[in-house]
Write a protein that holds these residues in place. Structure first.
Motif, mmCIF file in Angstrom:
data_model
loop_
_atom_site.group_PDB
_atom_site.id
_atom_site.type_symbol
_atom_site.label_atom_id
_atom_site.label_comp_id
_atom_site.label_asym_id
_atom_site.label_seq_id
_atom_site.Cartn_x
_atom_site.Cartn_y
_atom_site.Cartn_z
ATOM 1 N N TYR A 4 0.968 -1.153 -0.065
ATOM 2 C CA TYR A 4 0.009 -0.057 -0.079
ATOM 3 C C TYR A 4 0.789 1.243 0.050
ATOM 4 C CZ TYR A 4 -3.736 -3.410 1.060
ATOM 5 O OH TYR A 4 -4.549 -4.457 1.086
ATOM 6 N N LEU A 5 1.928 1.232 -0.735
ATOM 7 C CA LEU A 5 2.820 2.407 -1.105
ATOM 8 C C LEU A 5 2.170 3.057 -2.337
ATOM 9 C CD1 LEU A 5 5.514 3.809 0.047
ATOM 10 C CD2 LEU A 5 6.759 2.558 -1.822
ATOM 11 N N VAL A 6 1.976 4.469 -1.777
ATOM 12 C CA VAL A 6 1.064 5.038 -3.105
ATOM 13 C C VAL A 6 1.957 6.646 -3.412
ATOM 14 C CG1 VAL A 6 -0.989 3.930 -2.849
ATOM 15 C CG2 VAL A 6 -0.584 6.117 -1.559
ATOM 16 N N LEU A 7 1.591 6.944 -4.661
ATOM 17 C CA LEU A 7 2.015 8.400 -4.652
ATOM 18 C C LEU A 7 0.853 9.407 -4.614
ATOM 19 C CD1 LEU A 7 3.973 7.973 -8.190
ATOM 20 C CD2 LEU A 7 4.829 7.793 -5.833
ATOM 21 N N VAL A 8 1.045 10.539 -4.049
ATOM 22 C CA VAL A 8 -0.288 11.386 -3.738
ATOM 23 C C VAL A 8 -0.066 12.654 -4.427
ATOM 24 C CG1 VAL A 8 -1.491 12.611 -1.964
ATOM 25 C CG2 VAL A 8 -0.221 10.480 -1.353
ATOM 26 N N THR A 9 -0.835 13.013 -5.268
ATOM 27 C CA THR A 9 -0.805 14.335 -6.218
ATOM 28 C C THR A 9 -1.546 15.726 -5.412
ATOM 29 O OG1 THR A 9 -3.341 13.872 -6.734
ATOM 30 C CG2 THR A 9 -1.336 12.861 -8.247
ATOM 31 N N PRO A 10 -1.327 16.974 -5.868
ATOM 32 C CA PRO A 10 -1.933 17.974 -5.048
ATOM 33 C C PRO A 10 -3.373 17.813 -4.587
ATOM 34 C CG PRO A 10 -0.350 18.444 -6.715
ATOM 35 C CD PRO A 10 -0.692 17.163 -6.957
ATOM 36 N N ASP A 11 -4.125 17.349 -5.341
ATOM 37 C CA ASP A 11 -5.505 17.244 -4.973
ATOM 38 C C ASP A 11 -5.730 16.163 -4.038
ATOM 39 O OD1 ASP A 11 -5.295 15.319 -6.813
ATOM 40 O OD2 ASP A 11 -6.736 15.818 -8.466
ATOM 41 N N GLY A 12 -4.792 15.479 -3.774
ATOM 42 C CA GLY A 12 -5.203 14.134 -2.695
ATOM 43 C C GLY A 12 -5.452 13.020 -3.298
ATOM 44 N N LYS A 13 -5.363 12.895 -4.617
ATOM 45 C CA LYS A 13 -5.587 11.475 -5.072
ATOM 46 C C LYS A 13 -4.355 10.745 -4.992
ATOM 47 C CE LYS A 13 -9.193 13.242 -8.484
ATOM 48 N NZ LYS A 13 -9.299 13.301 -10.008
ATOM 49 N N THR A 14 -4.545 9.390 -4.936
ATOM 50 C CA THR A 14 -3.544 8.445 -4.914
ATOM 51 C C THR A 14 -3.107 7.706 -6.044
ATOM 52 O OG1 THR A 14 -4.848 6.785 -3.896
ATOM 53 C CG2 THR A 14 -3.821 8.236 -2.259
ATOM 54 N N ILE A 15 -2.179 7.221 -6.587
ATOM 55 C CA ILE A 15 -1.656 6.383 -7.600
ATOM 56 C C ILE A 15 -1.040 5.050 -6.890
ATOM 57 C CG2 ILE A 15 -0.177 6.283 -9.382
ATOM 58 C CD1 ILE A 15 -0.207 9.393 -9.742
ATOM 59 N N GLN A 16 -1.700 3.988 -7.366
ATOM 60 C CA GLN A 16 -1.227 2.768 -7.048
ATOM 61 C C GLN A 16 0.110 2.263 -8.131
ATOM 62 O OE1 GLN A 16 -2.774 1.385 -4.581
ATOM 63 N NE2 GLN A 16 -4.450 2.663 -4.425
ATOM 64 N N LYS A 17 0.858 1.419 -7.267
ATOM 65 C CA LYS A 17 2.123 0.832 -7.979
ATOM 66 C C LYS A 17 1.520 0.073 -9.205
ATOM 67 C CE LYS A 17 2.752 -3.429 -5.197
ATOM 68 N NZ LYS A 17 3.700 -4.126 -4.790
ATOM 69 N N ALA A 18 2.500 0.040 -10.424
ATOM 70 C CA ALA A 18 2.029 -0.790 -11.327
ATOM 71 C C ALA A 18 2.849 -2.224 -11.033
ATOM 72 C CB ALA A 18 2.901 -0.248 -12.772
ATOM 73 N N PRO A 19 2.153 -3.235 -11.831
ATOM 74 C CA PRO A 19 2.747 -4.544 -11.522
ATOM 75 C C PRO A 19 3.741 -5.294 -12.312
ATOM 76 C CG PRO A 19 0.791 -4.585 -12.934
ATOM 77 C CD PRO A 19 0.714 -3.139 -12.728
ATOM 78 N N VAL A 20 4.626 -4.194 -12.260
ATOM 79 C CA VAL A 20 6.047 -4.679 -12.798
ATOM 80 C C VAL A 20 7.202 -4.463 -12.103
ATOM 81 C CG1 VAL A 20 4.941 -3.893 -15.058
ATOM 82 C CG2 VAL A 20 6.489 -2.073 -13.735
ATOM 83 N N SER A 21 8.299 -5.192 -12.450
ATOM 84 C CA SER A 21 9.718 -5.065 -11.535
ATOM 85 C C SER A 21 10.789 -5.018 -12.640
ATOM 86 C CB SER A 21 9.623 -6.439 -10.813
ATOM 87 O OG SER A 21 9.813 -7.456 -11.847
ATOM 88 N N LEU A 22 11.660 -4.255 -12.068
ATOM 89 C CA LEU A 22 12.910 -4.004 -12.963
ATOM 90 C C LEU A 22 13.958 -4.665 -12.554
ATOM 91 C CD1 LEU A 22 12.480 0.011 -12.811
ATOM 92 C CD2 LEU A 22 11.349 -1.391 -14.477
ATOM 93 N N SER A 23 14.786 -5.239 -13.592
ATOM 94 C CA SER A 23 16.009 -6.115 -13.319
ATOM 95 C C SER A 23 16.985 -5.118 -12.736
ATOM 96 C CB SER A 23 16.366 -6.480 -14.698
ATOM 97 O OG SER A 23 16.726 -5.569 -15.555
ATOM 98 N N SER A 24 17.123 -4.012 -12.914
ATOM 99 C CA SER A 24 18.192 -3.319 -12.425
ATOM 100 C C SER A 24 18.085 -2.823 -10.982
ATOM 101 C CB SER A 24 18.594 -2.101 -13.308
ATOM 102 O OG SER A 24 17.480 -1.229 -13.455
#
Length: 286
Positions: free
Chosen positions: A216-236
């Motif tokens: 449940y680690l999310v990004l938050v925008t100025p209007d209080g909306k949250t952005i969920q993580k994407a179901p991908v992983s990076l090799s690096s």
């Protein structure tokens, strides 16, 4: 959703649908028992799992599976999200689940948008979650003497749902991280960018932390909306693994796909979206 994604972790499906992971797991197991080509798996760190079991009370062994489930115990592909490629076992002769005479009491909600094919940004979009359960908080900076807010680089203290004593550091926010995203073989759609958040979780207590640290680690925008993580992983930039034993520190990188014009004001962590008293927030400078 599972058919569109092909391979998915139970906690990712639960987060997208706004459901309890245990309910999602139960429904997936029930579906697989009806003869559908669906395999519900599990992944663990063997050494840490044995250590955790050694520190817990011994419980009676579970009862063996009923005969109608015997066909699903055959060896199959490894991994937590594997889907068998061979012939599927025939449906059980008797239905172990009672027939439902009315509409389901808790139907699985439909996702808002249709997910595109894997390896494209439309498959990994995190800016349109089916259900946003997090809401802005209006609490003080300190609860029980522990700091709950800070800036990038700060280590904040909180507790898990089982009483775990946690210290979480927001190490870095890479924005934009398009070069990392494309280097892993993914493609961004026009007007999108990727963001990578690096955090580290330390278990300071004696209770194991048994879930995915960035669930449940999310990004938050100025209007209080949250952005969920994407179901991908990076090799690096490796992602988190499930669980952190007492005294251990685990690190992981979480990936997000957002509209190019989106402004990120903070990063928010919580053990569960409706548990605001244990939420941590880091302010992100433009």
């Amino acid at each position: 959703m599972v058919a569109d994604m092909g391979r998915a972790a139970v906690h990712d499906i639960a987060a997208r649908l706004g459901m309890d992971p245990r309910e999602v797991a139960s429904r997936l197991v029930a579906l697989s028992a009806t003869g559908l080509p669906l395999l519900v798996g599990v992944e663990c760190d063997p050494a840490r799992l044995r250590a955790a079991l050694a520190a817990r009370p011994v419980y009676p062994p579970p009862q063996p599976y009923p005969a109608q489930f015997a066909g699903y115990a055959q060896p199959g592909p490894s991994g937590p999200h594997s889907v068998p490629s061979g012939p599927y076992p025939p449906p059980a002769p008797s239905n172990p689940f009672p027939a439902q005479t009315g509409p389901p009491s808790n139907p699985i909600p439909r996702p808002i948008s249709t997910w595109g094919p894997p390896q494209t940004a439309s498959w990994a979009r995190g800016d349109q979650p089916p259900q946003d359960l997090t809401v802005p908080t209006t609490r003080t900076d300190r609860t029980n003497g522990e700091t709950r807010t800070g800036a990038v680089g700060a280590t904040l203290l909180t507790e898990g749902l089982e009483g775990e004593r946690l210290a979480i550091q927001l190490v870095e926010v890479v924005d934009p991280a398009d070069y990392l995203f494309t280097a892993a073989g993914y493609r961004l759609q026009e007007g999108e960018r990727s963001v990578v958040v690096h955090t580290e979780l330390t278990n300071r207590g004696g209770v194991p932390f048994q879930t995915l640290p960035d669930l449940y680690l999310v990004l938050v925008t100025p209007d209080g909306k949250t952005i969920q993580k994407a179901p991908v992983s990076l090799s690096s930039r490796p992602p988190y693994r499930i669980g952190v034993a007492p005294g251990e520190t685990a690190g992981g990188h979480t990936v997000y796909v957002v509209p190019e014009s989106t402004v990120i004001t903070s990063v928010r962590w919580s053990p569960r979206p409706d548990e605001q008293s244990r939420t941590l927030t880091w302010t992100v400078e433009p």
